[in-house]
Write a protein that holds these residues in place. Sequence first.
Motif, PDB file in Angstrom:
ATOM      1  N   GLY A  94       0.244   0.279   1.214  1.00  0.00           N
ATOM      2  CA  GLY A  94      -0.946  -0.574   1.295  1.00  0.00           C
ATOM      3  C   GLY A  94      -0.528  -2.008   1.535  1.00  0.00           C
ATOM      4  N   ALA A  95      -0.890  -2.552   2.685  1.00  0.00           N
ATOM      5  CA  ALA A  95      -0.447  -3.890   3.086  1.00  0.00           C
ATOM      6  C   ALA A  95      -0.710  -4.944   2.019  1.00  0.00           C
ATOM      7  CB  ALA A  95      -1.119  -4.295   4.400  1.00  0.00           C
ATOM      8  N   GLY A  96      -1.838  -4.847   1.333  1.00  0.00           N
ATOM      9  CA  GLY A  96      -2.174  -5.818   0.294  1.00  0.00           C
ATOM     10  C   GLY A  96      -1.374  -5.655  -0.983  1.00  0.00           C
ATOM     11  N   ASN A  97      -0.629  -4.573  -1.087  1.00  0.00           N
ATOM     12  CA  ASN A  97       0.182  -4.311  -2.275  1.00  0.00           C
ATOM     13  C   ASN A  97       1.634  -4.732  -2.107  1.00  0.00           C
ATOM     14  OD1 ASN A  97      -1.864  -3.051  -3.775  1.00  0.00           O
ATOM     15  ND2 ASN A  97      -1.500  -1.116  -2.724  1.00  0.00           N
ATOM     16  N   ALA A  98       1.967  -5.386  -0.993  1.00  0.00           N
ATOM     17  CA  ALA A  98       3.379  -5.637  -0.695  1.00  0.00           C
ATOM     18  C   ALA A  98       3.626  -7.057  -0.226  1.00  0.00           C
ATOM     19  CB  ALA A  98       3.860  -4.656   0.370  1.00  0.00           C
ATOM     20  N   ILE A  99       4.832  -7.501  -0.481  1.00  0.00           N
ATOM     21  CA  ILE A  99       5.387  -8.722   0.094  1.00  0.00           C
ATOM     22  C   ILE A  99       6.693  -8.309   0.754  1.00  0.00           C
ATOM     23  CG2 ILE A  99       6.439 -10.980  -0.351  1.00  0.00           C
ATOM     24  CD1 ILE A  99       4.701 -11.219  -2.827  1.00  0.00           C
ATOM     25  N   ILE A 100       6.915  -8.792   1.954  1.00  0.00           N
ATOM     26  CA  ILE A 100       8.188  -8.539   2.624  1.00  0.00           C
ATOM     27  C   ILE A 100       8.990  -9.826   2.639  1.00  0.00           C
ATOM     28  CG2 ILE A 100       9.323  -7.937   4.790  1.00  0.00           C
ATOM     29  CD1 ILE A 100       6.974  -6.162   5.452  1.00  0.00           C
ATOM     30  N   LEU A 101      10.242  -9.744   2.242  1.00  0.00           N
ATOM     31  CA  LEU A 101      11.170 -10.860   2.385  1.00  0.00           C
ATOM     32  C   LEU A 101      11.835 -10.697   3.744  1.00  0.00           C
ATOM     33  CD1 LEU A 101      12.790 -10.839  -1.184  1.00  0.00           C
ATOM     34  CD2 LEU A 101      10.697 -12.001  -0.402  1.00  0.00           C
ATOM     35  N   MET A 102      11.539 -11.617   4.661  1.00  0.00           N
ATOM     36  CA  MET A 102      12.014 -11.492   6.042  1.00  0.00           C
ATOM     37  C   MET A 102      12.079 -12.882   6.664  1.00  0.00           C
ATOM     38  SD  MET A 102      10.278  -9.227   9.105  1.00  0.00           S
ATOM     39  CE  MET A 102      10.528  -7.668   8.254  1.00  0.00           C
ATOM     40  N   ASP A 103      13.140 -13.130   7.409  1.00  0.00           N
ATOM     41  CA  ASP A 103      13.307 -14.414   8.086  1.00  0.00           C
ATOM     42  C   ASP A 103      12.981 -14.356   9.571  1.00  0.00           C
ATOM     43  OD1 ASP A 103      14.143 -15.852   5.800  1.00  0.00           O
ATOM     44  OD2 ASP A 103      16.198 -15.151   6.055  1.00  0.00           O
ATOM     45  N   GLU A 104      13.146 -13.229  10.207  1.00  0.00           N
ATOM     46  CA  GLU A 104      13.011 -13.101  11.654  1.00  0.00           C
ATOM     47  C   GLU A 104      11.564 -13.362  12.080  1.00  0.00           C
ATOM     48  OE1 GLU A 104      12.762 -11.773  15.570  1.00  0.00           O
ATOM     49  OE2 GLU A 104      11.781 -10.632  14.002  1.00  0.00           O
ATOM     50  N   ARG A 105      11.400 -14.298  12.989  1.00  0.00           N
ATOM     51  CA  ARG A 105      10.072 -14.783  13.388  1.00  0.00           C
ATOM     52  C   ARG A 105       9.148 -13.689  13.917  1.00  0.00           C
ATOM     53  NH1 ARG A 105      10.327 -20.073  16.774  1.00  0.00           N
ATOM     54  NH2 ARG A 105      11.735 -20.358  15.040  1.00  0.00           N
ATOM     55  N   ALA A 106       9.635 -12.851  14.818  1.00  0.00           N
ATOM     56  CA  ALA A 106       8.776 -11.799  15.392  1.00  0.00           C
ATOM     57  C   ALA A 106       8.345 -10.804  14.317  1.00  0.00           C
ATOM     58  CB  ALA A 106       9.495 -11.080  16.526  1.00  0.00           C
ATOM     59  N   GLY A 107       9.255 -10.433  13.444  1.00  0.00           N
ATOM     60  CA  GLY A 107       8.922  -9.512  12.361  1.00  0.00           C
ATOM     61  C   GLY A 107       7.897 -10.095  11.415  1.00  0.00           C
ATOM     62  N   ARG A 108       8.061 -11.375  11.102  1.00  0.00           N
ATOM     63  CA  ARG A 108       7.098 -12.057  10.221  1.00  0.00           C
ATOM     64  C   ARG A 108       5.711 -12.074  10.872  1.00  0.00           C
ATOM     65  NH1 ARG A 108       9.291 -15.608   6.282  1.00  0.00           N
ATOM     66  NH2 ARG A 108       7.537 -17.015   6.606  1.00  0.00           N
TER      67      ARG A 108
END
Length: 166
Positions: A94-108
């Motif tokens: 569930g997208a609202g249940n998660a935080i992603i730690l990510m630096d890459e601009r396209a992925g963010r």
Amino acid sequence: MARYVISDASPLTGLAIVDGLAWLPALFGAVWIPPSVQREVLPGVKTRGESEIAAAIKSKALRVWKKSISVPTAKMGDLDKGETDCIRIALSEGAGNAIILMDERAGRAIASELGIQVAGTAAVIGFAKRHGLIESAKARFERLHASDFRISAEVIQSVLRGVGEL
């Protein structure tokens, strides 16, 4: 706080450089990594941060995702496997249940478009400062700058302003 925090490779490497992997449980509780990210950060050739990340997995500061990921990869563009798997895990829970730690601009950008909250290495350093885990965010950014790990000056200035160090 989000129920799931999932990390891509770059924040793990950046945090390893600044001795920040130990902050993760205090900031987020469990932090998950997909097996693809585990393979990327632990290639077995003594890459930068490898021993620190292996120790974080051993101590359970980082946990490897074992459940299958049922979300397809069709909308992920040219992202690498680790970035794609982080987003797929977040969507599967569930997208609202998660935080992603990510630096890459396209992925963010893709994660944000899909309704997933994203934070990068710089934000985690800011969180650590706000939670009293470090005295100086600026000193941690200086350590990153001394390595070949790059974060834009604008992002660093924004975090430093936010924590009262600029």
